[in-house]
Design a protein around this motif. Structure first.
Motif, short mmCIF file in Angstrom:
data_model
loop_
_atom_site.label_atom_id
_atom_site.label_comp_id
_atom_site.label_asym_id
_atom_site.label_seq_id
_atom_site.Cartn_x
_atom_site.Cartn_y
_atom_site.Cartn_z
N GLU A 37 0.83 -1.21 0.00
CA GLU A 37 0.00 0.00 0.00
C GLU A 37 0.86 1.26 0.00
O GLU A 37 0.52 2.25 -0.64
CB GLU A 37 -0.91 -0.04 1.24
N LEU A 38 1.96 1.19 0.72
CA LEU A 38 2.79 2.39 0.89
C LEU A 38 3.97 2.45 -0.08
O LEU A 38 4.82 3.32 0.03
CB LEU A 38 3.30 2.45 2.34
N GLY A 39 4.02 1.50 -1.00
CA GLY A 39 5.11 1.53 -1.98
C GLY A 39 6.44 1.10 -1.40
O GLY A 39 7.50 1.56 -1.85
N LEU A 40 6.42 0.23 -0.42
CA LEU A 40 7.65 -0.23 0.22
C LEU A 40 7.94 -1.68 -0.16
O LEU A 40 7.02 -2.46 -0.38
CB LEU A 40 7.50 -0.14 1.75
N ARG A 41 9.20 -2.02 -0.20
CA ARG A 41 9.61 -3.40 -0.45
C ARG A 41 9.84 -4.09 0.88
O ARG A 41 10.26 -3.44 1.85
CB ARG A 41 10.90 -3.43 -1.28
N LEU A 42 9.62 -5.39 0.91
CA LEU A 42 9.77 -6.13 2.17
C LEU A 42 10.94 -7.11 2.10
O LEU A 42 10.97 -8.01 1.28
CB LEU A 42 8.47 -6.88 2.48
N HIS A 43 11.88 -6.87 3.00
CA HIS A 43 13.08 -7.72 3.10
C HIS A 43 13.00 -8.54 4.38
O HIS A 43 12.59 -8.03 5.42
CB HIS A 43 14.32 -6.81 3.13
N MET A 44 13.39 -9.79 4.28
CA MET A 44 13.42 -10.63 5.46
C MET A 44 14.85 -11.05 5.76
O MET A 44 15.51 -11.68 4.93
CB MET A 44 12.55 -11.87 5.24
N ASP A 45 15.31 -10.66 6.96
CA ASP A 45 16.62 -11.10 7.43
C ASP A 45 16.39 -12.47 8.07
O ASP A 45 15.85 -12.56 9.17
CB ASP A 45 17.15 -10.10 8.45
N GLY A 46 16.81 -13.51 7.35
CA GLY A 46 16.60 -14.86 7.84
C GLY A 46 17.87 -15.51 8.32
O GLY A 46 18.19 -16.62 7.91
#
Lengths: 354, 354, 354, 354
Positions: free
Chosen positions: C166-175
């Motif tokens: 919705e906010l134009g952000l990318r989602l990164h997961m530190d795994g």
């Protein structure tokens, strides 16, 4: 305040032209919002769009080093590279600014005649390597006119941009003296840029007669996304932006941007003409804009210096004379006379020695 | 050209003061070498050295963001960190410029009252971590006066610098409104800086009445080594440097740098005094420089806006009024009257509602 | 060679698991091309694509700091910002690496409970500022499981990714301990990542039982463009890549990646269960993965240390116990017993003192 | 798993040598602290200090690109420059890593014979410009042996370091194949480095027989200040450091580092000897380390390829053969025979065509 006698060492030695000054004066009235939210900035931007006959994105930076570096950084990531000529200002005189602003983009330098890039040179550098151990070519930068005072023809620009398109490269134009190129070719700014395939232009105001300031014009809107943040972060957003914008209004709306440049070009031509018959003296490059590079015997250069003239010899040992917006034509004549005298003197010295 | 009515939203909304303008005018004569090799740059530098009573190193940058970031980058490597207040301009309003210029130096933010750092806060942040997994603290930056219009006393500065010395930290002063601090304390620039242990000062010219330009003063020569290269690479070396330098000459030699600031401070005091008795209205921070932050009911702020006043509320929701070098005292009175009227109106509305 | 007795201070203290070792051994035969052009790298990449049930782009980096920083740099420009939790490893333990690799991207830190980001926290930080004086939010990073040993549920991840979209952000997961999260939830890697809206995953191999190495998985191909150049330039391209790739083959094909993690989780649960009845001792966070953080009186912690146990207390002063792939269950029991003894002892001391 | 037949295209195609493997195996026992606080890291560092007969500072990085870039970044600021040869790996094969890690330091490239820098070339580049518009030279990097397989004599190194000292430059040695140089000259590591004026050495472990890893040795302690932070921030600190350190212990304590290299050198000599009489085939550079670059007619190279040999021709079109620690001497003979056959065949083809 001690003042230098007028010299032709650099067009940066000149001051602010009346049109720019008057606009700053007019802008210096009342309160206006900061950071470009003022009417002058809007008006300057619109003037550019009008002059270039297109709805381009317009940004202002304090100087050419920043303008070029920011524009190139917008085209590249750190692991990309930029193709330029061996005499390009970005390579020789910006102290690594392009590398700094881009966080490492390498300049790939073509050794070409007289500072002009060619489609062949671009192709050779762009296709020479395609492995990940070498920065991927992503942009080409040309200086118009070149640092050696030559002007790319529209055909040359189009040929370069066609090669760029084919190879997936963006085309940047360093127009520190862009107005001089327009005056030289007599073509419209639109023809010289986006109509010929240029993606981004840095249009120089300082050498054109302003105190400081360059405009960055993106003809492709996508390339300009978030560029305002880039400028701000890089210390190139003026708080009292009106003083960076107003001079452009003064110069663009009046046409002084072009007449200033035309005058500089005329001075160069006049010098070139006046010394055309001098033995042993020859222009290193075609005289097409506001610069004359002379190849001359060291004794002649010494004679010039002895007569009070200052000039640089950093390109190929030739003497550079660069004519500003307000260069005094009578001083150009004086330079030609002194040059003639220096030649005579040097020849006499040689004869005596022989 | 539409002009804004004089507002007190920001001291960046004001124009160029006569002293700065006259010096630019005088500088705009004849030809002088570029890039700071001109007499104006020399004279401005000497003026600073004279004003600060010490042989400091002087550099000029186009704006405060660049000046602060370059100065901090000179103190740090990318893996170092800088301690600042949570309301520090470098943290809140420079779009990551300090991190960009330093290639990654982290800002360690102290949550302190009213934007002032304390030795305790510095110590806590500087000694909280000492492992290589966290950037090593290397510098402290304070804003004088603070973004909230408060002035560090000499004792406070000395206490901070003593803590810095003890912990191996360098002390940087963001003096975007440095002159206002000097006017407020009535002390010498030397006392406020190197005599109190400040290593580097960014002295703001823009808010002080210039078109653009900040001076960076290193009191420790070692820190200034190669700083000229740093400025050049970062796009902060003006080619026509005289126009960045001359205004300083005009303002420093005349004392206008101080009187401009004193006037702004006086306006702030006058507003504070005029509204001291207003119920429900109170300054968020001590009024010590040229800013007044008012905490007021939303209805009162609305009343002010309805009367044509513009102001920011980005710090704690309070209304910020910032007085420039040429703020009109009669308009300050008008603001006070309108504020009083808005309070009365708001109270009436409340009474009616009750 | 002196060896430490098995401790639970960190899962980085453990060695290489048999599956990873055997694969390295097998890979150490014959000659293969360098820089990832070998069959092992191909096979490891395919194993990831198979495990994640999608044609993702796979890259290998030497460690987690580099993997996270490179991934975030691929999502951001220098003037962008990354939203993270206050206990995020990128903020607290990577020495400014994200800022370094991105050339200045700022981390915007949410103060949240137990290290978990929420849609509300993301929204607040992402929409708090929208002016160019502050870095534009561009990505969100979450650690799964968190640094405090908690696991985001699929619902939580989906809620976060919806907010990001919705906010134009990318989602990164530190795994860094991604396998532990999979083991904890019993869900598929695909469900936990791309099916829940994660754009990029850094899958940790080191803590999972390898000597070194993390995989970076892009589920959106566009984000991976030229990422191989980015890795190379940043010093993260192994020449003998097979030794970085083979252990993944060994672990992924055998399922050991999951069983290793399940074992660590079991150890944590066992400790938590064994001490559930201890007065004055409580877990600081829900025990969901391979970590137990215990809040305990200082006297109890001293008692543990006196019994030879080492542990960190850097998060909230609680004692962290982190269980590796090969943690010895009998030693977990021993720890529980020693803890019980320390509590008894501390209580006795208190009684005596009272 | 498909395996390549042994080729001599690159010494990166080889695996891990027994000494390195055994040490990793031994290190893979029990629990040890992470991030270099383990006994193996201590022992490896001490081994270096013993081998180099000096109390140098020792750091470990994952690969040569990172090691070189970090070391150069420690010598330079972004506005400085590094002098190197046109065939230097940092210039041709690190994808702009030196510029990235240093945030912009430019490489000044000397066009020299066979990749060797000379004092004259250094002097020319270091003194060619001294204005702030060009990055200030601050360091020199030489590759020992060069990328073309030549070895700088101690006299040559000393002459270079003397020039460096005179000009205020630091001397960095890229020792990706440092062991081969030691084996070639038969001199001590100390003689080849600090005793000859080298400030920093990157000692390559990968090509010497390890899985990964380079050591960075600072002979001047001042240059190493905070270098551990630099490594950490740049993603070059291994958490399970023992596996980066142990192989060094295995190789240095046993002397295998030198015998491995000596073997590679011997293979190169053997090839050179075996083909010395072949008409039309000649070494492009003196064969001094473990590389042979052959200039040969294209038909001959085709003949080799047809016989299954793979090799690079990226330097001057010559065929590069690079011999690893375990190169099979019988395969070297086979290569020589095939080369001879290819020559014969090519000559016959030519005769027929004539």
């Amino acid at each position: 305040m001690i003042q230098e006698p007028q010299q032709f060492a650099s067009d940066n030695y000149a001051g602010i032209c009346p049109a720019a000054w008057a606009a700053m004066d007019e802008a210096n009235r009342g309160y206006v919002p900061a950071y470009g939210e003022d009417p002058w900035t809007q008006r300057a931007s619109d003037s550019f769009r009008s002059l270039f006959e297109t709805d381009c994105e317009v940004f202002f930076a304090f100087n050419g080093t920043a303008a070029n570096s920011l524009a190139l950084a917008a085209l590249c990531q750190s692991y990309h590279s930029v193709i330029c000529s061996s005499s390009a200002h970005v390579e020789t005189d910006e102290c690594g600014a392009p590398e700094f602003f881009s966080n490492g983009s390498k300049l790939l330098v073509a050794q070409t005649e007289g500072g002009k890039l060619t489609p062949e040179a671009v192709r050779a550098l762009a296709t020479g390597r395609s492995d990940i151990h070498f920065p991927k070519p992503r942009a080409v930068t040309i200086t118009q006119p070149t640092e050696t005072g030559q002007v790319y023809s529209l055909e040359e620009i189009r040929a370069l941009s066609a090669t760029c398109r084919e190879l997936g490269l963006r085309l940047h134009m360093d127009g520190a003296r862009f107005a001089n190129a327009c005056a030289a070719l007599g073509c419209s700014p639109a023809d010289m840029t986006w109509r010929s395939g240029v993606d981004v232009l840095c249009f120089g105001g300082t050498k054109n007669g302003m105190a400081a300031g360059e405009a960055i014009l993106f003809f492709d809107h996508v390339l300009a996304i978030d560029f305002d943040y880039r400028c701000k972060q890089a210390g190139q957003l003026a708080s009292k932006m009106r003083f960076l914008a107003a001079p452009w209004v003064g110069m663009l709306e009046s046409g002084v941007w072009l007449s200033n440049a035309a005058h500089g070009n005329e001075c160069a031509r006049q010098l070139a003409t006046a010394i055309a018959d001098l033995p042993g003296i020859e222009p290193m490059f075609p005289v097409e804009a506001n610069a004359v590079f002379l190849r001359a015997p060291e004794a002649v250069l010494e004679g010039l210096r002895a007569r009070g003239w200052r000039f640089y010899t950093f390109i190929g040992g030739g003497a550079r004379f660069m004519f500003a917006w307000d260069a005094d034509l009578s001083r150009v004549d004086a330079l030609a006379r002194d040059l003639r005298a220096a030649v005579t003197e040097a020849n006499r010295g040689e004869t005596l020695a022989a």
